[in-house]
Design a protein around this motif. Structure first.
Motif, short mmCIF file in Angstrom:
data_model
loop_
_atom_site.label_atom_id
_atom_site.label_comp_id
_atom_site.label_asym_id
_atom_site.label_seq_id
_atom_site.Cartn_x
_atom_site.Cartn_y
_atom_site.Cartn_z
N ASN A 223 -34.27 34.58 79.88
CA ASN A 223 -33.93 33.17 80.06
C ASN A 223 -32.84 33.01 81.10
O ASN A 223 -31.91 33.80 81.18
N SER B 124 -32.96 27.83 86.09
CA SER B 124 -32.49 27.28 84.82
C SER B 124 -32.69 25.78 84.74
O SER B 124 -32.67 25.20 83.67
N SER C 142 -37.36 28.21 79.62
CA SER C 142 -36.94 28.52 78.25
C SER C 142 -38.01 28.23 77.20
O SER C 142 -37.87 28.65 76.06
N ARG D 242 -29.00 23.50 70.86
CA ARG D 242 -28.36 24.48 71.75
C ARG D 242 -27.05 24.99 71.16
O ARG D 242 -26.79 26.19 71.19
N GLN E 184 -31.81 32.18 69.06
CA GLN E 184 -32.04 32.08 70.50
C GLN E 184 -33.21 31.15 70.79
O GLN E 184 -33.17 30.33 71.71
N LYS E 185 -34.23 31.22 69.95
CA LYS E 185 -35.39 30.33 70.11
C LYS E 185 -34.96 28.88 69.88
O LYS E 185 -35.39 27.98 70.62
N ASP F 219 -33.18 27.74 72.97
CA ASP F 219 -34.11 27.53 74.07
C ASP F 219 -34.91 26.23 73.91
O ASP F 219 -35.16 25.52 74.88
N LYS G 272 -32.60 23.48 74.88
CA LYS G 272 -32.43 23.44 76.34
C LYS G 272 -33.63 22.76 76.99
O LYS G 272 -33.48 21.93 77.89
N THR G 273 -34.83 23.06 76.52
CA THR G 273 -36.03 22.45 77.08
C THR G 273 -36.05 20.95 76.81
O THR G 273 -36.41 20.16 77.68
#
Length: 188
Positions: free
Chosen positions: A7, A53, A67, A131, A154-155, A158, A161-162
Motif C-alpha cells: 500500500n 497514494s 488500497s 483509518r 490494516q484492511k 485501507d 482510505k479508499t
C-alpha cells in the motif's frame, strides 16, 4: 526506508522525499555523484508513491484505489440521480413554459445536492474513523505479535482510505466542473 507493504502512503512519500533530498545534499556537499544520483532517485520514487497514494478510479458508486475497493454511501448515488432528474425537469419546464415544472426541478436538484453532500460527509467520517481505528489497532496488534489482527486492522485502514479518496475525487470533479462553468460564463 520505504513502506514495507504494497500500500502506498502519503506520509511515507514525504519521509522518502526528505531522505532523498538529504542524501542529494550530502552528495553535493561531499562531491559524490553516487549519493546525488541515489538521492534524486529516492525523491522520484517518493513522488511516484505520493501520486499512487492519491490515484482514484470511480465507476458509478464504486471507488477503487491502490488500497482497495469500496461502495459509496447510498445517499451519494441517490442525490446525484435527483440532481439529474431535477435538471431535466427544470429544462423541460423552460421548454414548455411551465414555471411550476421549472421550480419543481430546481427544488429536486437542490435536494439532490444536499442528499449527495450528506452521503459524502458520511463516507468521509466513516473513512476517517476506519483509518484511525485501523492504524491504532494495527500498531497495537503489531506490538502484541497478533499478525492476524494486524492484517484485519490494516484492511480496515485501507477501506477507510479508499472511502476518503472517493469523496475527495468527487469533490474535486465537482469543483472542476463549477470552475469550467464559471469560466464559460465569463467568456460569453
Amino acid at each position: 526506508m520505504s513502506s514495507t507493504n504494497d500500500n502506498t502512503s502519503t506520509l511515507q512519500s514525504y519521509v522518502d522525499s526528505a531522505k532523498g533530498a538529504a542524501q542529494n545534499i550530502v552528495g553535493s556537499v561531499l562531491g559524490t555523484d553516487g549519493d546525488k544520483a541515489e538521492g534524486k532517485a529516492k525523491q522520484q520514487k517518493a513522488d511516484a508513491e505520493y501520486d499512487a497514494s492519491h490515484a482514484t478510479a470511480k465507476l458509478g458508486p464504486i471507488t477503487a484505489t491502490t488500497s482497495g475497493v469500496t461502495k459509496d454511501h447510498p445517499d451519494r448515488s441517490a442525490g446525484s440521480w435527483n440532481q439529474t432528474v431535477g435538471s431535466a425537469k427544470e429544462a423541460a419546464g423552460g421548454l414548455v413554459g411551465s414555471e411550476s415544472l421549472k421550480q419543481s426541478g430546481r427544488e429536486q436538484n437542490r435536494e439532490g445536492q444536499e442528499q449527495e453532500a450528506a452521503g459524502q460527509v458520511s463516507d468521509l467520517a466513516s473513512g476517517t474513523a476506519d483509518r484511525v481505528t485501523g492504524t491504532v489497532g494495527s500498531a497495537v496488534a503489531g506490538l502484541t505479535g497478533d499478525r492476524a489482527k494486524q492484517a484485519e486492522y490494516q484492511k480496515q485502514h485501507d477501506t477507510g482510505k479508499t472511502q476518503q479518496r472517493g469523496v475527495e475525487h468527487d469533490i474535486s470533479k465537482e469543483a472542476e466542473a463549477r470552475k469550467a462553468e464559471a469560466e464559460k460564463k465569463v467568456s460569453e
